[in-house]
Design a protein around this motif. Structure first.
Motif: not given
Length: 564
Positions: A351-356, A369-376
């Protein structure tokens, strides 16, 4: 599946290069993954490729060739379809009359011989080469073919007919009409195409009081390519913002967006876009995200042999953390994804979490990652740990919460890969301590730290030799085994390169956390103490690695001084 030992595997066992159990396991895994038996031994079991090649020549009575002595420009690659080369892990070397000679690392692969013979209509003979050199040559061939294909697609594209994925936004009709006027559309499309054709990594569109300029970053250096009239600055910015799904009426705050340019049904190029309000208008910066240009084999990255083995050893461990550090644009993502590609098998949940998310890889669960919806990063990491992962990649450790979850995951049976923004490997540990991670947690969770830079390669067509006395070179950094006078290369410049440079190569500082370093960390030692211990244990610094690349003729001394 339980395969009998025969052919090359039997020879390797009899020569005591591998055990019988190793041979059976490698054969099983290679058959299951439909991959090369020899490639598995070299990459996973770290058996010497040269020793395997010598054993293969004795077993099959075939000639052995040093592939590095062959000029790739003269390989008859057009005789064999690239798909066959990649499928069977072979490389055409030369043709004599109606006979084609193939470079192979595993002569037992008779399916390759038969399929190449069928498709070419030629008689085929094998020549044994080392696995590492064959993999690197095939990787370079694949990248060259891919690049040529993409350039062909770009050259065939009509600028006015380029396809973009643009969603409708709530903007005024007057603003949209001004941004979508034909000349503006054509100008923006040309900027994007020219940047991709130039293999740029970034585009900078910059307004000033009396001028307007566009620059692109090639091999880490910015070059000015155009100065459009200042009168159209607002319309170019508006066009880019519409393409990026931004609000073009908002010019007071920074905005982020994304553009997807479709070249064909097979290939798209993404642009990550940032708009920043400056004194004289909005500056737009576009990061070019072309995944086909960023996936590389481990041998193409630039690790030396010892560094490569340390990286592979860390990836083989069932738990622990591998950190990659360096400034933005230093190639950290490519290094991480090279490791993920090695780990990416049916037996692992990754699993990977990336921005972007910059590189799409089949078989890996990637989260944007989507910090606007609280997904950090911290939220994503918590969710991953409830998904039964084997390997977790966190795009960047930015805060204490993310650092604490990542280190705990590394302590509880998970392999964690992540990045930090520090100048060197020892400083990465100090940075985490400063964030608030207890030293004893770091000592028990981190297994390897890699610091890296990307240096511009010298153009092989025009580089010139220049002699520097050993005394002068030693003043730059001591490398004892060099001769009294060292022939180095300097950048010249020709029509095939940019100011004497073409492409980039990685420079690495690879530091495993040894027992001595663990004691230093637990006793609250600083980065200087860790760096000193790393030198005492023989691990090259970034500076030393850069000077080795200079001695190998890959980069210039000026480039080494610029980066280190």
């Amino acid at each position: 599946m339980n395969l009998s030992i025969g052919g090359l595997a039997r020879r390797l066992v009899s020569d005591r290069l591998i055990s019988e159990e190793q041979a059976k396991q490698a054969l099983n895994l290679a058959t299951t993954a439909n991959s090369s038996f020899v490639s598995h031994l070299v990459t996973i079991d770290r058996v010497e490729g040269q020793a395997i090649a010598q054993a293969a020549t004795r077993e099959f009575l075939l000639p052995l060739l040093d592939l590095s002595a062959i000029d790739p420009r003269y390989l008859p690659i057009d005789l064999v379809d690239t798909r066959l080369i990649l499928k069977h892990h072979v490389l055409p070397l030369f043709k004599r009359a109606k006979k084609l000679y193939l470079a192979v690392s595993d002569p037992a692969n008779l399916a390759a011989l038969n399929e190449v013979k069928f498709h070419t209509g030629l008689s085929v003979d094998m020549i044994v080469v080392e696995e590492e050199k064959l993999s690197l040559a095939i990787q370079q061939l694949s990248e060259k073919k891919s690049s040529t294909s993409i350039l062909g697609e770009l050259n065939d594209v009509n600028i006015e007919d380029l396809k973009f994925e643009i969603e409708s936004q709530e903007n005024s009709e007057d603003e949209i009409d001004a941004a979508e006027a034909a000349p503006i559309v054509k100008a923006v499309n040309k900027i994007l195409l020219d940047a991709v054709l130039s293999k740029a990594s970034d585009i900078h569109v910059e307004p000033y009081e009396k001028s307007y300029r566009i620059r692109i970053r090639i091999d880490g250096i910015l070059h000015e390519i155009a100065r459009p009239p200042i009168s159209i600055a607002g319309r170019i910015a508006a066009r880019l913002k519409i393409m990026s799904q931004m609000d073009i009426s908002e010019r007071r705050v920074p905005q982020d967006g994304r553009i997807r340019m479709k070249l064909s049904d097979r290939h798209t190029i993404d642009f990550r876009v940032s708009a920043l309000p400056t004194l004289w208008g909005e500056k737009i910066v576009l990061r070019i995200l072309d995944s086909s240009q960023t996936q590389m084999g481990i041998d193409a990255l630039g690790f030396d042999k010892a560094q490569k083995n340390l990286f592979l050893e860390a990836l083989e461990k069932p738990q622990g953390m591998v950190l990659v550090t360096g400034p933005t644009g230093s190639g950290k993502t490519v290094s991480l994804y090279t490791g993920l590609s090695i780990l990416n098998t049916t037996k692992r949940n990754i699993c990977t979490a990336e921005d972007p998310v910059e590189i799409n890889l089949e078989g890996i669960n990637q989260l944007q990652i989507n910090t606007k919806v609280g997904l950090g990063f911290a939220t994503a990491l918590r969710a991953f740990l409830r998904q039964d992962p084997d390997v977790v990649m966190v795009g960047e450790i930015r805060d204490l919460e993310t650092a604490e979850i990542a280190t705990k995951a590394a302590q509880t049976g998970h392999l964690v890969l992540s990045t930090l923004h520090t100048n060197s490997a020892p400083e990465a540990l100090s940075r985490l301590v400063n964030m608030g991670v207890p030293p004893y947690v770091l000592a028990s969770s981190i297994t390897l730290v890699i610091a890296q830079r990307l240096a511009r390669r010298l153009c092989n067509r025009c580089k010139e030799t220049t002699s520097i006395p050993k005394k002068v070179f030693k003043e730059q950094g001591v490398i004892e085994h060099f001769s009294e006078k060292l022939s180095l290369y300097r950048a010249v410049g020709c029509k095939y390169c940019k100011n004497g440079y073409k492409g980039r190569v990685g420079i690495y500082e690879v530091v495993p956390i040894t027992e001595a370093m663990t004691r230093i960390i637990i006793s609250n030692g600083n980065s200087l103490d860790i760096a000193k211990q790393a030198r005492n244990e023989g691990f090259n610094t970034l500076r030393q690695s850069a000077l080795i690349k200079v001695a190998q003729g890959l980069i210039s001394l000026d480039e080494a001084n610029r980066l280190t």
